[in-house]
Design a protein around this motif. Sequence first.
Motif, PDB file in Angstrom:
ATOM      1  N   PRO A   9       0.776  -1.237   0.000  1.00 43.46           N
ATOM      2  CA  PRO A   9       0.000   0.000   0.000  1.00 43.46           C
ATOM      3  C   PRO A   9       0.813   1.295   0.000  1.00 43.46           C
ATOM      4  N   GLY A  10       2.017   1.274   0.542  1.00 43.21           N
ATOM      5  CA  GLY A  10       2.818   2.488   0.562  1.00 43.21           C
ATOM      6  C   GLY A  10       2.449   3.408   1.708  1.00 43.21           C
ATOM      7  N   ASP A  11       2.685   4.700   1.509  1.00 42.69           N
ATOM      8  CA  ASP A  11       2.574   5.680   2.588  1.00 42.69           C
ATOM      9  C   ASP A  11       1.565   6.785   2.265  1.00 42.69           C
ATOM     10  N   GLY A  12       1.294   7.589   3.281  1.00 40.32           N
ATOM     11  CA  GLY A  12       0.418   8.743   3.118  1.00 40.32           C
ATOM     12  C   GLY A  12      -0.987   8.331   2.740  1.00 40.32           C
ATOM     13  N   ILE A  13      -1.508   8.919   1.673  1.00 40.59           N
ATOM     14  CA  ILE A  13      -2.867   8.622   1.208  1.00 40.59           C
ATOM     15  C   ILE A  13      -2.916   7.367   0.344  1.00 40.59           C
ATOM     16  N   HIS A  14      -1.761   6.855  -0.032  1.00 40.05           N
ATOM     17  CA  HIS A  14      -1.713   5.749  -0.993  1.00 40.05           C
ATOM     18  C   HIS A  14      -2.345   4.447  -0.517  1.00 40.05           C
ATOM     19  N   PRO A  15      -2.383   4.124   0.774  1.00 42.56           N
ATOM     20  CA  PRO A  15      -3.146   2.935   1.165  1.00 42.56           C
ATOM     21  C   PRO A  15      -4.624   3.022   0.762  1.00 42.56           C
ATOM     22  N   GLN A  16      -5.202   4.234   0.826  1.00 42.44           N
ATOM     23  CA  GLN A  16      -6.598   4.392   0.406  1.00 42.44           C
ATOM     24  C   GLN A  16      -6.731   4.247  -1.109  1.00 42.44           C
ATOM     25  N   VAL A  17      -5.745   4.738  -1.840  1.00 34.71           N
ATOM     26  CA  VAL A  17      -5.755   4.600  -3.304  1.00 34.71           C
ATOM     27  C   VAL A  17      -5.628   3.129  -3.684  1.00 34.71           C
ATOM     28  N   ILE A  18      -4.703   2.431  -3.038  1.00 32.95           N
ATOM     29  CA  ILE A  18      -4.494   1.009  -3.318  1.00 32.95           C
ATOM     30  C   ILE A  18      -5.727   0.198  -2.942  1.00 32.95           C
ATOM     31  N   GLU A  19      -6.399   0.589  -1.869  1.00 32.28           N
ATOM     32  CA  GLU A  19      -7.632  -0.107  -1.475  1.00 32.28           C
ATOM     33  C   GLU A  19      -8.659  -0.057  -2.602  1.00 32.28           C
ATOM     34  N   VAL A  43       6.072  -1.481   2.879  1.00 29.84           N
ATOM     35  CA  VAL A  43       7.221  -0.967   2.152  1.00 29.84           C
ATOM     36  C   VAL A  43       7.260   0.540   2.374  1.00 29.84           C
ATOM     37  N   GLY A  44       8.431   1.136   2.369  1.00 30.67           N
ATOM     38  CA  GLY A  44       8.561   2.574   2.538  1.00 30.67           C
ATOM     39  C   GLY A  44       8.585   3.000   3.996  1.00 30.67           C
ATOM     40  N   ALA A  45       8.027   4.178   4.271  1.00 36.19           N
ATOM     41  CA  ALA A  45       8.046   4.729   5.629  1.00 36.19           C
ATOM     42  C   ALA A  45       7.305   3.833   6.617  1.00 36.19           C
ATOM     43  N   CYS A  46       6.192   3.240   6.191  1.00 37.00           N
ATOM     44  CA  CYS A  46       5.448   2.364   7.104  1.00 37.00           C
ATOM     45  C   CYS A  46       6.281   1.143   7.464  1.00 37.00           C
ATOM     46  N   ALA A  47       7.103   0.655   6.538  1.00 33.92           N
ATOM     47  CA  ALA A  47       7.978  -0.485   6.836  1.00 33.92           C
ATOM     48  C   ALA A  47       9.081  -0.074   7.806  1.00 33.92           C
ATOM     49  N   ILE A  48       9.602   1.135   7.645  1.00 28.43           N
ATOM     50  CA  ILE A  48      10.621   1.633   8.574  1.00 28.43           C
ATOM     51  C   ILE A  48      10.045   1.666   9.983  1.00 28.43           C
ATOM     52  N   GLU A  49       8.821   2.173  10.101  1.00 29.87           N
ATOM     53  CA  GLU A  49       8.178   2.274  11.412  1.00 29.87           C
ATOM     54  C   GLU A  49       7.865   0.895  11.988  1.00 29.87           C
ATOM     55  N   GLU A  50       7.482  -0.074  11.124  1.00 30.88           N
ATOM     56  CA  GLU A  50       7.085  -1.416  11.563  1.00 30.88           C
ATOM     57  C   GLU A  50       8.274  -2.338  11.820  1.00 30.88           C
ATOM     58  N   PRO A  54      13.270  -0.164   4.922  1.00 31.92           N
ATOM     59  CA  PRO A  54      12.164   0.289   4.077  1.00 31.92           C
ATOM     60  C   PRO A  54      11.661  -0.781   3.110  1.00 31.92           C
ATOM     61  N   SER A  55      12.417  -1.856   2.954  1.00 31.30           N
ATOM     62  CA  SER A  55      11.990  -2.979   2.117  1.00 31.30           C
ATOM     63  C   SER A  55      12.373  -4.271   2.826  1.00 31.30           C
ATOM     64  N   PRO A  56      11.536  -4.735   3.752  1.00 29.55           N
ATOM     65  CA  PRO A  56      11.856  -5.941   4.518  1.00 29.55           C
ATOM     66  C   PRO A  56      12.005  -7.179   3.620  1.00 29.55           C
ATOM     67  N   ASP A  57      12.819  -8.115   4.062  1.00 30.73           N
ATOM     68  CA  ASP A  57      13.011  -9.364   3.313  1.00 30.73           C
ATOM     69  C   ASP A  57      11.687 -10.084   3.092  1.00 30.73           C
ATOM     70  N   SER A  58      10.802 -10.039   4.081  1.00 27.23           N
ATOM     71  CA  SER A  58       9.511 -10.722   3.943  1.00 27.23           C
ATOM     72  C   SER A  58       8.679 -10.115   2.810  1.00 27.23           C
ATOM     73  N   THR A  59       8.782  -8.816   2.617  1.00 27.11           N
ATOM     74  CA  THR A  59       8.071  -8.155   1.514  1.00 27.11           C
ATOM     75  C   THR A  59       8.661  -8.599   0.185  1.00 27.11           C
ATOM     76  N   HIS A  60       9.970  -8.649   0.103  1.00 30.77           N
ATOM     77  CA  HIS A  60      10.631  -9.090  -1.124  1.00 30.77           C
ATOM     78  C   HIS A  60      10.254 -10.540  -1.455  1.00 30.77           C
ATOM     79  N   PHE A  71       1.570  -1.708  -6.206  1.00 33.97           N
ATOM     80  CA  PHE A  71       2.498  -0.905  -5.419  1.00 33.97           C
ATOM     81  C   PHE A  71       2.013   0.533  -5.284  1.00 33.97           C
ATOM     82  N   GLY A  72       1.837   1.002  -4.051  1.00 36.75           N
ATOM     83  CA  GLY A  72       1.472   2.392  -3.792  1.00 36.75           C
ATOM     84  C   GLY A  72       2.720   3.251  -3.656  1.00 36.75           C
ATOM     85  N   ALA A  73       2.565   4.538  -3.854  1.00 33.66           N
ATOM     86  CA  ALA A  73       3.701   5.453  -3.734  1.00 33.66           C
ATOM     87  C   ALA A  73       4.204   5.486  -2.293  1.00 33.66           C
ATOM     88  N   ILE A  74       5.490   5.751  -2.154  1.00 35.68           N
ATOM     89  CA  ILE A  74       6.092   5.786  -0.826  1.00 35.68           C
ATOM     90  C   ILE A  74       6.759   7.125  -0.583  1.00 35.68           C
TER      91      ILE A  74
END
Length: 101
Positions: A9-19, A43-50, A54-60, A71-74
């Motif tokens: 989903p990415g960051d910011g408003i992009h989770p809503q766009v991806i939804e 992925v991105g800022a949300c992955a850094i926080e979680e 920014p790109s965890p191995d599990s995501t890859h 893929f949403g914008a990050i």
Amino acid sequence: MDLHIAVLPGDGIHPQVIEQALNVTKAVCKKFGHALEYQIAPVGACAIEEAGPPSPDSTHELCLRSDAVLFGAIGSPKYDNNPSATVRPEQGLLAMRKKLG
């Protein structure tokens, strides 16, 4: 047809766009009789926080197992406006592009 999609989903408003993009994908699959399976990963800022990177191995790994990636914008002002940030959301996208070729 069975479809397996990694949803990032990415960051910011992009989770809503991806939804909404996922809702369209579900409707198309229903109309044409396709089976859709998807899994959401950070992925991105949300992955850094979680998770830290920014790109965890599990995501890859999820992307490698999938037929496609939605893929949403990050990015995040928290990192854009911090010149001392040691890790940035965009590094996740660059790492993913490199790993996926």
